[in-house]
Design an enzyme around this catalytic site. Structure first.
Site, PDB file in Angstrom:
ATOM      1  N   ASP B  10       0.842  -1.199   0.000  1.00 22.66           N
ATOM      2  CA  ASP B  10       0.000   0.000   0.000  1.00 22.66           C
ATOM      3  C   ASP B  10       0.879   1.252   0.000  1.00 22.66           C
ATOM      4  O   ASP B  10       2.063   1.194   0.358  1.00 22.66           O
ATOM      5  CB  ASP B  10      -0.890  -0.028   1.249  1.00 22.66           C
ATOM      6  CG  ASP B  10      -1.730   1.212   1.366  1.00 22.66           C
ATOM      7  OD1 ASP B  10      -2.454   1.533   0.406  1.00 22.66           O
ATOM      8  OD2 ASP B  10      -1.666   1.879   2.423  1.00 22.66           O
ATOM      9  N   ASP B  12      -0.239   5.339   0.677  1.00 22.51           N
ATOM     10  CA  ASP B  12      -0.434   6.382   1.687  1.00 22.51           C
ATOM     11  C   ASP B  12      -0.658   5.758   3.072  1.00 22.51           C
ATOM     12  O   ASP B  12      -1.532   4.913   3.242  1.00 22.51           O
ATOM     13  CB  ASP B  12      -1.622   7.276   1.291  1.00 22.51           C
ATOM     14  CG  ASP B  12      -1.542   8.653   1.940  1.00 22.51           C
ATOM     15  OD1 ASP B  12      -0.667   8.873   2.795  1.00 22.51           O
ATOM     16  OD2 ASP B  12      -2.363   9.508   1.587  1.00 22.51           O
TER      17      ASP B  12
END
Lengths: 255, 255
Positions: B10, B12
């Site tokens: 992932d 952010d």
């Protein structure tokens, strides 16, 4: 049958359908005039000002004045005006709502308003949605003029104000308080304007889930006419029941 | 501990926070490079093209290429490309989604498309919402790139794509099929691109309800890092459990 001393009459589906007048609607309102029975036009539409709604009614042949029109926009603005916790507002809406809020003396603020009000807005866009969401997250109360999920138009069923509100509710975790039919506040406001008591008043409309449910929730008798949204079959099956039903307004006996 | 042969990471909250790089994220990706372990950047963001995402990652110091980036927009476009019932689409979205649909060879139609696709769109407005609703009511299937209800920004939590989708769902009575995390389609696509099996792959992220739930739903192990959205306390209380948790990516032992 009781003789009702005040009538609250829905517009689209009851007095006209889209661009066509319903002739028995004209006759119905004429009879109220002859009998000297007070009545108001009673609509969830928040996009137009009362004088604009009256003007539209006159094009169909109804002798309507702005003072005889109760819209969800005016009911919302007047509801907020009486709320001691609300003096500033941010609103998403069209001319009818923006004018009503201004006339109610509410201040316009994008940053930290006391309340956010959402009415149908064909000029709705992401920045407005964002401004509303940030204000609600910062503590503003959230009101919707009405919860109608769709808007019937000549193109088909387009997004109604309820659907704009659903998006904002999802993004904030806060559900709106609705003012329009079937919720009680608009009926309170209309009864006060009309000057008749609950037991003397009749709500007339074509929609079981707005007009008739408003009567059921508010303890006011209702007349369902099968000239619009709700069919006789739907009415029979529903848990919501009108006090009276007619196929056509010409079948209504005023005495 | 198993040595994983492929990583889906992932962005952010995991590799950077807003405009700040997370230094242990840099070290984490550098170790994967050293060990020769394949990995992809794995994001629900649909607004940017993969090359734009890679460019942003490079500004933080990650040696990223567009081919290493899986976005929900690309996963959605590729999912639709393989659907024999979808050849034309109408979409609400930004550059990342519109480009991905075009590159997948899907025809653009406002009138009677086979599918309507909704991704985050800061240019969202009523006419787009109406076009989407009329198409869905006319039979188009309804897809959302991802269901995130809010978008964390420097201004606060602003409306996310899930909230745009909720409004359209309300106005049509049709719920969208979501492609992004935590739903399975984006994971399927990423695994195929990465070339590793479910049991060999690790999903790395900071969000229990997207990254980690994607692993749980898809039968892929997950590593939750407490550098972003989910706190250790929330993780302890949740019914969703990561395979591994670390306070910081520097605590992860690759061997």
């Amino acid at each position: 049958m009781t003789r009702y001393r005040g009538y609250l009459i829905d517009l689209d589906g009851t007095l006209y359908r889209g661009r066509e007048v319903i002739p028995s609607g004209l006759e119905f309102v004429r009879r109220l005039e002859e009998l000297g029975i007070p009545y108001l036009f009673f609509t969830n539409n928040s996009s137009r000002r009362p004088d604009q709604v009256a003007e539209k009614l006159r094009t169909f042949g109804y002798a309507a004045e702005g003072s005889q029109v109760v819209t969800s926009a005016v009911a919302t603005a007047q509801h907020l005006k009486r709320d001691p916790e609300v003096s500033s507002v941010y609103a998403i809406g069209e001319n009818g709502l923006i004018t009503a809020l201004h006339e109610a003396g509410l201040d316009w603020r994008e940053d930290r308003p006391d309340a956010v009000i959402v009415g149908i807005d064909r000029g709705f866009h992401y920045e407005k949605m964002k401004t509303a969401c940030l204000a609600i997250r910062a503590g503003a109360r959230f009101f919707g003029t009405n919860g109608d999920l769709v808007l019937p138009t000549e193109e088909g069923l387009t997004p109604g104000n309820g659907s704009l509100c659903t998006g904002i509710a999802s993004a904030t975790g806060v559900d709106p308080v609705f003012i329009g039919k079937p919720e009680p506040p608009i009926l309170e406001f209309a009864l006060q304007r009309l000057g008749t008591s609950r037991s003397e008043t009749l709500i007339v409309g074509d929609n079981l889930s707005t007009d008739i449910l408003a009567g059921v929730k508010g303890g006011v008798d209702s007349l369902l006419v099968f000239s619009g949204v709700t069919t006789p079959e739907e009415s029979r099956r529903s848990s919501i029941q009108a006090t009276h039903t007619v196929d056509d307004l010409k079948d209504w006996d005023f005495i």
